[in-house]
Scaffold this motif. Structure first.
Motif, short mmCIF file in Angstrom:
data_model
loop_
_atom_site.label_atom_id
_atom_site.label_comp_id
_atom_site.label_asym_id
_atom_site.label_seq_id
_atom_site.Cartn_x
_atom_site.Cartn_y
_atom_site.Cartn_z
N TYR A 116 -46.21 -6.83 18.65
CA TYR A 116 -45.95 -7.04 17.23
C TYR A 116 -45.58 -8.49 16.91
O TYR A 116 -45.03 -8.75 15.83
CB TYR A 116 -44.81 -6.11 16.77
CG TYR A 116 -45.11 -4.64 17.01
CD1 TYR A 116 -45.86 -3.89 16.11
CD2 TYR A 116 -44.66 -4.02 18.17
CE1 TYR A 116 -46.15 -2.56 16.34
CE2 TYR A 116 -44.95 -2.68 18.41
CZ TYR A 116 -45.69 -1.96 17.49
OH TYR A 116 -45.97 -0.62 17.74
N THR A 175 -44.73 -12.62 12.83
CA THR A 175 -44.38 -11.20 12.79
C THR A 175 -44.98 -10.60 11.51
O THR A 175 -44.81 -11.19 10.43
CB THR A 175 -42.85 -11.04 12.76
OG1 THR A 175 -42.30 -11.67 13.92
CG2 THR A 175 -42.44 -9.57 12.74
N MET A 191 -43.18 -10.41 18.05
CA MET A 191 -41.75 -10.39 17.74
C MET A 191 -40.93 -11.00 18.88
O MET A 191 -39.81 -10.56 19.17
CB MET A 191 -41.28 -8.96 17.48
CG MET A 191 -41.82 -8.35 16.20
SD MET A 191 -41.29 -6.63 15.97
CE MET A 191 -39.55 -6.85 15.55
#
Ligand code: GLU
Length: 393
Positions: free
Chosen positions: A242, A46, A244
């Motif tokens: 992202y 991340t 994530m």
């Protein structure tokens, strides 16, 4: 005592993507030199500014329940994102934040489907759509599109699949597993069909929007056809763009009535998505997007290399995609060469003999295929292809 599980457990199976990922991890833990191309998750960490936002959130005491449907600040970031990237306008009561887009889609099916309601799902599909429909009492209606049509369904196929019982149509472009994406004109043509059937709600899974190298900019269905705005739920999330995946934040924008129903389901199951993750997602969406472009550059380079390499293997053919981090290859010739009865046996042979883990195509509604994730280093991909070449040559 004999434990009798609910009958709904007869209808569904474990997620094949997660099963392959778990199997590869287990073999690795046992000391085997497994190359895992199963997991659909970026190999990047991340980005630091997003991770720091999560840490700061903990320090600032953002560790309590939030609104079930998401924090106002994240909803505003999502509203700004939809406006910026897709030209779509939503109010806060049209936004729901959930624990990953998988959860969003689950909520949607639960909120919408009665027993026997049909869900039109183009194949190849992401493994969980049919099972989620089944869990909600729905009936998946699979519309198959093979490589000869670029793995994309035609308007005529969609028309033929819709009945008075159709409640939902799921569209995923670019597609997990094929990377195929509908052009704006193709979306408009599908929309023409949908406009003739006002009883059908649409869920567009735009999760891979930013992992994109198509010849024209990414286009969401409602962007191509604003007339569908009132009955489309546009689904997205921060997991892939992202890096994530573990933070578990997905979101959607759609008609207030559907969003409210989905939030009620969420309020009676998971409650709010993680408060800390919501803060980090807010920062991800609101800050400079260059990290997204940087990761995309790597995915594109790996895609180009891997597709060419797969096509150089005997009995394997693979169409290039417009996005995502998956290559979906037809392996019929390779299966026959190795005496494998089906793609499951082929994937088993790969993991056993070549120590390469892939997801069999059957799980995606496309037998004779395999899905490889290229969310790993180029070096890993080179090694994987070398091993596959060794057993296929
Ligand atoms: N969506 C990813 C995949 O297809 C993650 C695993 C899953 O939830 O299916 O591999």
């Amino acid at each position: 005592m004999t434990i009798r599980l609910a009958s709904r457990m007869q209808r569904i199976k474990p997620s094949p993507t997660l099963a392959v990922t778990a199997r590869a991890a287990k073999l690795k833990a046992e000391g085997k030199d497994i190359i895992g191309l199963g997991a659909g998750e970026p190999d990047f960490d991340t980005p630091a500014h997003i991770a720091e936002a999560g840490i700061a959130a903990i320090r600032a005491g953002m560790t309590r329940y939030t609104n079930v449907d998401g924090t106002p600040e994240l909803k505003d970031a999502i509203i700004a994102k939809f406006q910026r990237d897709n030209g779509l306008k939503y109010e806060r009561n049209q936004i729901l934040v959930s624990a990953g887009a998988k959860h969003t889609i689950f909520n949607l099916m639960q909120a919408l489907l009665d027993d026997g309601d049909e869900v039109v799902i183009p194949a190849p599909f992401w493994v969980s759509y049919p099972d989620m429909a089944l869990l909600a009492g729905g009936v998946p209606v699979i519309v198959s599109a093979g490589p000869e049509q670029g793995y994309k369904i035609t308007p005529a196929q969609l028309e033929a699949a819709i009945t008075p019982r159709t409640k939902l149509f799921i569209l995923n472009s670019p597609s997990n597993p094929t990377g195929a994406a509908y052009t704006r004109a193709e979306l408009a043509a599908l929309a023409e069909v949908l406009l003739r059937h006002p009883h059908v709600v649409i869920g567009t899974d735009d999760m891979y929007e930013h992992i994109w190298w198509g010849p024209e900019p990414f286009c969401s269905l409602v962007t191509a056809c604003p007339a569908l705005y009132d009955r489309t739920v546009t689904i997205n999330g921060v997991s892939k763009s992202y890096a994530m995946t573990g933070w578990r934040i997905g979101y959607c924008g759609g008609p207030a009535e559907i969003i409210k129903a989905m939030a009620t389901i969420q309020g009676q199951s998971t409650s709010n998505p993680t408060s800390i993750s919501q803060r980090a997602a807010t920062v991800a969406l609101n800050s400079d997007q260059s990290c997204v472009h940087e990761m995309n550059r790597h995915f594109k380079a790996r895609h180009d290399w891997l597709v060419a390499a797969l096509n150089s293997l005997p009995g394997v053919s693979c169409l290039p995609g417009f996005g995502t981090f998956y290559a979906f290859a037809n392996v019929k010739g390779a299966m026959e060469k190795l005496g494998c009865a089906d793609d499951n046996a082929f994937a088993e042979k790969l993991i056993t003999d070549a120590l390469v883990a892939v997801v069999p195509g059957s799980g995606f509604g496309a037998p004779d295929h395999m899905r490889l994730s290229f969310a790993c280093s180029m070096e890993t991909l080179e090694k994987a292809v070398e091993r596959m070449r060794a057993i296929l040559s």
